[in-house]
Enzyme design. Structure first.
Site, PDB file in Angstrom:
ATOM      1  N   SER A  94       0.844  -1.193   0.000  1.00 37.36           N
ATOM      2  CA  SER A  94       0.000   0.000   0.000  1.00 37.36           C
ATOM      3  C   SER A  94       0.879   1.243   0.000  1.00 37.36           C
ATOM      4  CB  SER A  94      -0.884  -0.003   1.255  1.00 37.36           C
ATOM      5  OG  SER A  94      -1.440   1.278   1.469  1.00 37.36           O
TER       6      SER A  94
ATOM      7  N   TYR B 266      -1.820  -1.558   9.919  1.00 38.69           N
ATOM      8  CA  TYR B 266      -1.990  -1.969   8.520  1.00 38.69           C
ATOM      9  C   TYR B 266      -0.744  -1.596   7.713  1.00 38.69           C
ATOM     10  CZ  TYR B 266      -3.990  -1.495   3.742  1.00 38.69           C
ATOM     11  OH  TYR B 266      -4.234  -1.559   2.391  1.00 38.69           O
TER      12      TYR B 266
HETATM   13  N1  NAP Z   1      -8.510  -0.027  -1.986  1.00 42.76           N
HETATM   14  C1  NAP Z   1      -7.420   0.634  -1.667  1.00 42.76           C
HETATM   15  O1  NAP Z   1      -7.438   1.870  -1.587  1.00 42.76           O
HETATM   16  C2  NAP Z   1      -6.144  -0.104  -1.390  1.00 42.76           C
HETATM   17  C3  NAP Z   1      -4.978   0.671  -1.242  1.00 42.76           C
HETATM   18  C4  NAP Z   1      -3.785   0.013  -0.974  1.00 42.76           C
HETATM   19  C5  NAP Z   1      -3.757  -1.358  -0.841  1.00 42.76           C
HETATM   20  N2  NAP Z   1      -4.894  -2.087  -0.980  1.00 42.76           N
HETATM   21  C6  NAP Z   1      -4.789  -3.552  -0.794  1.00 42.76           C
HETATM   22  O2  NAP Z   1      -5.347  -4.192  -1.921  1.00 42.76           O
HETATM   23  C7  NAP Z   1      -5.847  -5.483  -1.527  1.00 42.76           C
HETATM   24  C8  NAP Z   1      -7.281  -5.654  -2.028  1.00 42.76           C
HETATM   25  O3  NAP Z   1      -8.099  -4.682  -1.402  1.00 42.76           O
HETATM   26  P1  NAP Z   1      -9.426  -4.099  -2.084  1.00 42.76           P
HETATM   27  O4  NAP Z   1      -9.329  -2.632  -2.012  1.00 42.76           O
HETATM   28  O5  NAP Z   1      -9.701  -4.746  -3.355  1.00 42.76           O
HETATM   29  O6  NAP Z   1     -10.497  -4.536  -0.964  1.00 42.76           O
HETATM   30  P2  NAP Z   1     -11.988  -5.128  -1.079  1.00 42.76           P
HETATM   31  O7  NAP Z   1     -12.698  -4.566  -2.254  1.00 42.76           O
HETATM   32  O8  NAP Z   1     -12.565  -4.916   0.274  1.00 42.76           O
HETATM   33  O9  NAP Z   1     -11.747  -6.688  -1.346  1.00 42.76           O
HETATM   34  C9  NAP Z   1     -11.041  -7.434  -0.392  1.00 42.76           C
HETATM   35  C10 NAP Z   1     -10.947  -8.868  -0.846  1.00 42.76           C
HETATM   36  O10 NAP Z   1     -10.169  -9.577   0.140  1.00 42.76           O
HETATM   37  C11 NAP Z   1     -10.944 -10.643   0.650  1.00 42.76           C
HETATM   38  N3  NAP Z   1     -10.666 -10.858   2.079  1.00 42.76           N
HETATM   39  C12 NAP Z   1     -10.796  -9.989   3.096  1.00 42.76           C
HETATM   40  N4  NAP Z   1     -10.469 -10.587   4.255  1.00 42.76           N
HETATM   41  C13 NAP Z   1     -10.115 -11.855   3.949  1.00 42.76           C
HETATM   42  C14 NAP Z   1      -9.680 -12.978   4.681  1.00 42.76           C
HETATM   43  N5  NAP Z   1      -9.561 -12.941   6.019  1.00 42.76           N
HETATM   44  N6  NAP Z   1      -9.396 -14.117   4.032  1.00 42.76           N
HETATM   45  C15 NAP Z   1      -9.536 -14.194   2.686  1.00 42.76           C
HETATM   46  N7  NAP Z   1      -9.962 -13.190   1.930  1.00 42.76           N
HETATM   47  C16 NAP Z   1     -10.248 -12.036   2.557  1.00 42.76           C
HETATM   48  C17 NAP Z   1     -12.380 -10.293   0.411  1.00 42.76           C
HETATM   49  O11 NAP Z   1     -13.118 -11.512   0.336  1.00 42.76           O
HETATM   50  P3  NAP Z   1     -14.727 -11.569   0.622  1.00 42.76           P
HETATM   51  O12 NAP Z   1     -15.301 -10.400  -0.132  1.00 42.76           O
HETATM   52  O13 NAP Z   1     -15.134 -12.882   0.001  1.00 42.76           O
HETATM   53  O14 NAP Z   1     -14.917 -11.517   2.078  1.00 42.76           O
HETATM   54  C18 NAP Z   1     -12.301  -9.544  -0.916  1.00 42.76           C
HETATM   55  O15 NAP Z   1     -12.310 -10.455  -1.994  1.00 42.76           O
HETATM   56  C19 NAP Z   1      -5.708  -5.541   0.000  1.00 42.76           C
HETATM   57  O16 NAP Z   1      -4.548  -6.261   0.352  1.00 42.76           O
HETATM   58  C20 NAP Z   1      -5.567  -4.094   0.385  1.00 42.76           C
HETATM   59  O17 NAP Z   1      -4.894  -3.934   1.603  1.00 42.76           O
HETATM   60  C21 NAP Z   1      -6.076  -1.497  -1.256  1.00 42.76           C
END
Ligand code: NAP
Length: 250
Positions: A142, A155
């Site tokens: 991130s 985080y």
């Molecule tokens: N969005 C941002 O601004 C951002 C910025 C920097 C980094 N990231 C990183 O990008 C990655 C994806 O995030 P996103 O933004 O796409 O979030 P998201 O839309 O909330 O999706 C999260 C995904 O992770 C899964 N997940 C959550 N907890 C889990 C667990 N305990 N075991 C297995 N799967 C789990 C969820 O599965 P279910 O839906 O089936 O529960 C979902 O498929 C993460 O690592 C996050 O930290 C995101």
């Protein structure tokens, strides 16, 4: 056909990465935790475009289940693809939580660590014997590692850990010609942290104003980079963290 396992691909960045990989002819093993319908929809979307995908359930916070998950991966590879190994792993699953340091509980700290650092470490360890030599891994970090953002200290600390781990994985797995890189997204419009960007347009506008390209990111912005890092066009990129943030806070 090459095959990628993408954790947390029932929505958000993981789903966008899966769709982009499938577009490039990669078979997908998607994983979901609580949102099976999202994973089923992804599989349907990929299959309707002539691709191959299957969804498996996985809680990345439960390392004790990874051996059984690896077994299921083995069975899936055999039955869907007639193969014993896969090519790519994307450690993407994650969740966000806002709390200033003085309010973070030990339990909340442990939950974040289990999913963001311990999970990717031991999941990769469990899957490595089934990964093909010459494959590639992408870990999700991130931009909060670079830009200190009040409220996400644990985080960001674990994401910093994943960046260090990325370099160590690249060092050790290099013997098998497996490349390992990290992608560090800026603010991306997903459900992360309870859909904070959609629920709070003023916050989204502030982040956009701090970004050189003048907007927040979309899942596809990151999905494309993940797919590219897995492919041969990125064959000489290794042990790097690539920030995908449109020029956030530069
Ligand atoms: N969005 C941002 O601004 C951002 C910025 C920097 C980094 N990231 C990183 O990008 C990655 C994806 O995030 P996103 O933004 O796409 O979030 P998201 O839309 O909330 O999706 C999260 C995904 O992770 C899964 N997940 C959550 N907890 C889990 C667990 N305990 N075991 C297995 N799967 C789990 C969820 O599965 P279910 O839906 O089936 O529960 C979902 O498929 C993460 O690592 C996050 O930290 C995101």
């Amino acid at each position: 056909m090459t095959i990628a396992i993408i954790t947390g691909s029932s929505r958000g960045i993981g789903k966008a990465a899966a769709l982009e990989c499938a577009k490039r002819g990669i078979g997908i093993i998607a994983t979901y935790n609580s949102h099976k319908p999202g994973a089923d929809e992804l599989v349907h979307a990929i299959e309707s475009q002539g691709g191959k995908a299957v969804a498996l359930s996985l809680d990345v916070g439960k390392a004790e289940t990874f051996a059984a998950f690896a077994e299921r991966v083995g069975e899936t590879l055999a039955s869907y693809w007639g193969r014993t190994n896969f090519d790519f792993l994307v450690n993407n699953a994650g969740f966000g939580a806002f709390n200033r340091i003085e309010d973070v509980t030990s339990d909340a700290f442990d939950r974040l660590m289990a999913v963001h650092l311990k999970g990717p470490f031991f999941l990769t360890q469990a899957l490595l014997p089934r990964m093909k030599d010459g494959g590639a891994i992408v870990n999700l970090s991130s931009a909060t590692v670079r830009v200190a953002t009040a409220g996400v200290a644990p985080y960001a600390a674990f994401k910093g850990g994943i960046e260090a781990l990325t370099r160590y994985m690249a060092k050790e797995f290099g013997e098998r010609r497996i490349r390992v890189n990290a992608v560090a997204p800026g603010a991306i419009r997903t459900d992360l942290a309870d859909g904070a960007l959609d629920k709070n347009p003023e916050f989204a506008a502030l982040l956009a104003s701090q970004t050189a390209l003048g907007r927040v990111g979309e899942p596809e912005d990151v999905g494309r980079v993940i797919a590219s890092l897995l492919s041969e066009e990125s064959g000489w990129i290794n042990a790097q963290t690539i920030e995908v943030a449109g020029g956030y806070m530069i």
